[in-house]
Motif scaffolding. Structure first.
Motif, PDB file in Angstrom:
ATOM      1  N   ASN A   9      27.990  51.970  12.735  1.00 21.60           N
ATOM      2  CA  ASN A   9      28.892  51.361  13.718  1.00 21.60           C
ATOM      3  C   ASN A   9      29.749  52.409  14.419  1.00 21.60           C
ATOM      4  O   ASN A   9      29.975  52.323  15.627  1.00 21.60           O
ATOM      5  N   THR A  10      30.225  53.392  13.687  1.00 22.38           N
ATOM      6  CA  THR A  10      31.034  54.459  14.275  1.00 22.38           C
ATOM      7  C   THR A  10      30.200  55.303  15.229  1.00 22.38           C
ATOM      8  O   THR A  10      30.669  55.658  16.316  1.00 22.38           O
ATOM      9  N   ILE A  11      28.975  55.600  14.848  1.00 20.24           N
ATOM     10  CA  ILE A  11      28.093  56.378  15.712  1.00 20.24           C
ATOM     11  C   ILE A  11      27.810  55.624  17.005  1.00 20.24           C
ATOM     12  O   ILE A  11      27.842  56.203  18.095  1.00 20.24           O
ATOM     13  N   ILE A  12      27.561  54.339  16.916  1.00 19.53           N
ATOM     14  CA  ILE A  12      27.296  53.534  18.107  1.00 19.53           C
ATOM     15  C   ILE A  12      28.510  53.518  19.024  1.00 19.53           C
ATOM     16  O   ILE A  12      28.388  53.640  20.250  1.00 19.53           O
ATOM     17  N   LEU A  19      28.713  57.716  26.776  1.00 26.08           N
ATOM     18  CA  LEU A  19      28.056  57.181  27.967  1.00 26.08           C
ATOM     19  C   LEU A  19      29.079  56.762  29.022  1.00 26.08           C
ATOM     20  O   LEU A  19      28.850  56.949  30.225  1.00 26.08           O
ATOM     21  N   THR A  20      30.198  56.219  28.584  1.00 25.76           N
ATOM     22  CA  THR A  20      31.263  55.867  29.529  1.00 25.76           C
ATOM     23  C   THR A  20      31.809  57.122  30.200  1.00 25.76           C
ATOM     24  O   THR A  20      32.076  57.120  31.403  1.00 25.76           O
ATOM     25  N   ALA A  21      31.956  58.197  29.437  1.00 25.57           N
ATOM     26  CA  ALA A  21      32.422  59.459  30.008  1.00 25.57           C
ATOM     27  C   ALA A  21      31.421  59.989  31.037  1.00 25.57           C
ATOM     28  O   ALA A  21      31.817  60.501  32.091  1.00 25.57           O
ATOM     29  N   CYS A  64      36.441  49.431  18.298  1.00 27.95           N
ATOM     30  CA  CYS A  64      35.281  49.281  17.422  1.00 27.95           C
ATOM     31  C   CYS A  64      35.208  50.388  16.379  1.00 27.95           C
ATOM     32  O   CYS A  64      34.612  50.212  15.315  1.00 27.95           O
ATOM     33  N   ILE A  65      35.795  51.534  16.673  1.00 34.66           N
ATOM     34  CA  ILE A  65      35.829  52.610  15.668  1.00 34.66           C
ATOM     35  C   ILE A  65      36.783  52.246  14.547  1.00 34.66           C
ATOM     36  O   ILE A  65      36.504  52.501  13.378  1.00 34.66           O
TER      37      ILE A  65
END
Length: 70
Positions: A9-12, A19-21, A64-65
């Motif tokens: 979950n952290t990796i995702i 990707l946002t960056a 989410c992190i």
């Protein structure tokens, strides 16, 4: 939730932040390609909405992190 699930979950979430960056970094290149005339016709509400969408996307990824959904 297991440690493996938390790591995934952290990796995702980190990948989504990356990707946002990339999207934010590509905006100047896309503006240069399309020309600035296309953006000048937009109103203040359009830019407020666009900025709030990007801030919300970043906030969701960061949450989410720290918040682990089970």
């Amino acid at each position: 939730m297991t440690e493996n699930g938390l790591l995934i979950n952290t990796i995702i979430a980190l990948v989504s932040l990356g990707l946002t960056a990339l999207i934010l970094l590509s905006i100047p290149f896309r503006l240069k390609k399309q020309g600035t005339e296309a953006c000048q016709n937009r109103g203040r509400a359009f830019w407020t909405r666009e900025i709030s969408i990007f801030i919300s996307a970043i906030a969701i990824c960061i949450l989410c992190i720290f918040i682990h959904f089970e």
